[in-house]
Each structure stands twice: as C-alpha cells, then as structure tokens.
Motif scaffolding. Structure first.
Motif, PDB file in Angstrom:
ATOM      1  N   THR A   3     -29.788  -8.821 -38.464  1.00 56.35           N
ATOM      2  CA  THR A   3     -29.702  -8.479 -39.877  1.00 56.35           C
ATOM      3  C   THR A   3     -30.225  -9.658 -40.679  1.00 56.35           C
ATOM      4  O   THR A   3     -29.826 -10.802 -40.450  1.00 56.35           O
ATOM      5  CB  THR A   3     -28.242  -8.197 -40.286  1.00 56.35           C
ATOM      6  N   CYS A   4     -31.126  -9.397 -41.628  1.00 59.65           N
ATOM      7  CA  CYS A   4     -31.675 -10.452 -42.482  1.00 59.65           C
ATOM      8  C   CYS A   4     -30.551 -11.070 -43.300  1.00 59.65           C
ATOM      9  O   CYS A   4     -29.774 -10.362 -43.939  1.00 59.65           O
ATOM     10  CB  CYS A   4     -32.756  -9.878 -43.402  1.00 59.65           C
ATOM     11  N   GLN A   5     -30.464 -12.378 -43.283  1.00 58.26           N
ATOM     12  CA  GLN A   5     -29.417 -13.074 -44.025  1.00 58.26           C
ATOM     13  C   GLN A   5     -29.758 -13.206 -45.501  1.00 58.26           C
ATOM     14  O   GLN A   5     -28.902 -13.550 -46.307  1.00 58.26           O
ATOM     15  CB  GLN A   5     -29.173 -14.459 -43.416  1.00 58.26           C
ATOM     16  N   ASN A   6     -31.001 -12.884 -45.878  1.00 57.79           N
ATOM     17  CA  ASN A   6     -31.418 -12.959 -47.273  1.00 57.79           C
ATOM     18  C   ASN A   6     -31.169 -11.635 -47.992  1.00 57.79           C
ATOM     19  O   ASN A   6     -30.513 -11.607 -49.021  1.00 57.79           O
ATOM     20  CB  ASN A   6     -32.906 -13.349 -47.355  1.00 57.79           C
ATOM     21  N   ILE A  20     -41.053 -11.219 -33.325  1.00 58.11           N
ATOM     22  CA  ILE A  20     -40.243 -12.041 -32.419  1.00 58.11           C
ATOM     23  C   ILE A  20     -40.637 -13.522 -32.428  1.00 58.11           C
ATOM     24  O   ILE A  20     -39.798 -14.390 -32.237  1.00 58.11           O
ATOM     25  CB  ILE A  20     -40.282 -11.458 -30.991  1.00 58.11           C
ATOM     26  N   PHE A  21     -41.889 -13.841 -32.707  1.00 62.17           N
ATOM     27  CA  PHE A  21     -42.318 -15.240 -32.664  1.00 62.17           C
ATOM     28  C   PHE A  21     -42.381 -15.887 -34.044  1.00 62.17           C
ATOM     29  O   PHE A  21     -42.427 -17.103 -34.146  1.00 62.17           O
ATOM     30  CB  PHE A  21     -43.666 -15.367 -31.960  1.00 62.17           C
ATOM     31  N   ARG A  22     -42.387 -15.094 -35.110  1.00 60.74           N
ATOM     32  CA  ARG A  22     -42.440 -15.704 -36.447  1.00 60.74           C
ATOM     33  C   ARG A  22     -41.184 -15.452 -37.259  1.00 60.74           C
ATOM     34  O   ARG A  22     -40.923 -16.132 -38.229  1.00 60.74           O
ATOM     35  CB  ARG A  22     -43.674 -15.248 -37.212  1.00 60.74           C
ATOM     36  N   LEU A  23     -40.389 -14.444 -36.888  1.00 61.38           N
ATOM     37  CA  LEU A  23     -39.109 -14.122 -37.520  1.00 61.38           C
ATOM     38  C   LEU A  23     -39.197 -14.072 -39.047  1.00 61.38           C
ATOM     39  O   LEU A  23     -38.454 -14.743 -39.758  1.00 61.38           O
ATOM     40  CB  LEU A  23     -38.015 -15.093 -37.069  1.00 61.38           C
ATOM     41  N   LYS A  24     -40.104 -13.270 -39.546  1.00 57.45           N
ATOM     42  CA  LYS A  24     -40.240 -13.045 -40.977  1.00 57.45           C
ATOM     43  C   LYS A  24     -39.699 -11.647 -41.272  1.00 57.45           C
ATOM     44  O   LYS A  24     -40.079 -10.677 -40.616  1.00 57.45           O
ATOM     45  CB  LYS A  24     -41.713 -13.146 -41.371  1.00 57.45           C
ATOM     46  N   CYS A  25     -38.809 -11.534 -42.237  1.00 53.74           N
ATOM     47  CA  CYS A  25     -38.162 -10.260 -42.540  1.00 53.74           C
ATOM     48  C   CYS A  25     -39.199  -9.214 -42.957  1.00 53.74           C
ATOM     49  O   CYS A  25     -39.987  -9.457 -43.875  1.00 53.74           O
ATOM     50  CB  CYS A  25     -37.129 -10.434 -43.640  1.00 53.74           C
ATOM     51  N   LYS A  30     -39.016 -12.889 -46.297  1.00 58.16           N
ATOM     52  CA  LYS A  30     -38.519 -14.262 -46.197  1.00 58.16           C
ATOM     53  C   LYS A  30     -38.439 -14.703 -44.741  1.00 58.16           C
ATOM     54  O   LYS A  30     -38.141 -13.922 -43.853  1.00 58.16           O
ATOM     55  CB  LYS A  30     -37.122 -14.385 -46.821  1.00 58.16           C
ATOM     56  N   LYS A  31     -38.681 -15.985 -44.515  1.00 55.54           N
ATOM     57  CA  LYS A  31     -38.599 -16.572 -43.183  1.00 55.54           C
ATOM     58  C   LYS A  31     -37.145 -16.632 -42.744  1.00 55.54           C
ATOM     59  O   LYS A  31     -36.268 -17.027 -43.516  1.00 55.54           O
ATOM     60  CB  LYS A  31     -39.216 -17.982 -43.211  1.00 55.54           C
ATOM     61  N   SER A  88     -30.446 -16.562 -39.264  1.00 54.80           N
ATOM     62  CA  SER A  88     -29.889 -17.494 -40.235  1.00 54.80           C
ATOM     63  C   SER A  88     -30.957 -17.794 -41.277  1.00 54.80           C
ATOM     64  O   SER A  88     -32.147 -17.685 -40.999  1.00 54.80           O
ATOM     65  CB  SER A  88     -29.463 -18.779 -39.516  1.00 54.80           C
ATOM     66  N   ASN A  89     -30.538 -18.185 -42.495  1.00 55.97           N
ATOM     67  CA  ASN A  89     -31.496 -18.542 -43.545  1.00 55.97           C
ATOM     68  C   ASN A  89     -32.103 -19.915 -43.339  1.00 55.97           C
ATOM     69  O   ASN A  89     -33.146 -20.229 -43.892  1.00 55.97           O
ATOM     70  CB  ASN A  89     -30.819 -18.512 -44.926  1.00 55.97           C
ATOM     71  N   GLU A  90     -31.430 -20.751 -42.583  1.00 53.14           N
ATOM     72  CA  GLU A  90     -31.922 -22.113 -42.367  1.00 53.14           C
ATOM     73  C   GLU A  90     -31.803 -22.494 -40.888  1.00 53.14           C
ATOM     74  O   GLU A  90     -31.016 -21.906 -40.145  1.00 53.14           O
ATOM     75  CB  GLU A  90     -31.153 -23.104 -43.230  1.00 53.14           C
ATOM     76  N   GLN A  91     -32.599 -23.444 -40.502  1.00 48.53           N
ATOM     77  CA  GLN A  91     -32.587 -23.923 -39.120  1.00 48.53           C
ATOM     78  C   GLN A  91     -31.264 -24.635 -38.861  1.00 48.53           C
ATOM     79  O   GLN A  91     -30.905 -25.552 -39.577  1.00 48.53           O
ATOM     80  CB  GLN A  91     -33.753 -24.869 -38.883  1.00 48.53           C
ATOM     81  N   GLU A  92     -30.554 -24.199 -37.835  1.00 47.27           N
ATOM     82  CA  GLU A  92     -29.276 -24.790 -37.494  1.00 47.27           C
ATOM     83  C   GLU A  92     -29.419 -25.689 -36.271  1.00 47.27           C
ATOM     84  O   GLU A  92     -30.158 -25.365 -35.355  1.00 47.27           O
ATOM     85  CB  GLU A  92     -28.249 -23.687 -37.184  1.00 47.27           C
TER      86      GLU A  92
END
Length: 95
Positions: A3-6, A20-25, A30-31, A88-92
C-alpha cells in the motif's frame, strides 16, 4: 499487497511486478521505498536458492536440470514477492 504510504492506495500484483525495481506509485507517482522489516523478510526469502545448492549436490542433478529448477524457483520467488513487500515514504535503516 503493498500500500502506498503517500496516497494510501493498494497496489495490485501486476502493478507491483511492473514497478518492482523502481517502486514508484502507479496512482500518485511518488517514490516509495521498501521498509526495513520488508527488506529483512525478503532477504530471508532470497536465501531459498542457497538451500537449493546442497539439495542439487545431494541428488546429483545434471547442469540442465539444475538450471531449469533454478529458473522455476526464481519465477516463484518473484511471483510471491509482492505479497511480502511493505512500503515506506523514506529509506529506513536496517536496524
């Protein structure tokens, strides 16, 4: 399914495989990033081919048979990957 977090919209299996390789909604554009818990689960999930190596040696598969089984195993892993992916919206960090 992720699920898109944005925007909060759920991705379909097909949309997840396409991105799968770029994960853009596909809905808001949004990334997105793979969450830390999802990276840990997918890392364990990707260890399955390593389990295949001793089995291959034990049964004495030919190179051709081992290659076909490896390709089938890769398709199964990529087919199941959208079910374990969390976004996630940001790199963890891992920790």
């Amino acid at each position: 399914m992720p699920t898109c977090q944005n925007c909060g919209k759920k991705w379909t299996w097909k949309q997840t495989i396409k991105t799968i390789f770029r994960l853009k909604c596909p809905h808001c554009g949004k990334k997105q990033y793979e969450s830390a818990s999802s990276r840990v689960r997918s890392g364990v999930f990707m260890l399955i081919p390593l389990i295949f190596l001793p089995i291959n040696a034990w049964f004495g598969f030919t190179v051709g048979t081992a290659f076909v089984l490896a390709v089938v195993l890769c398709f199964i892993i990529f087919g199941l990957y959208p079910f374990i992916l969390k976004l996630s919206n940001e790199q963890e960090p891992y920790w």
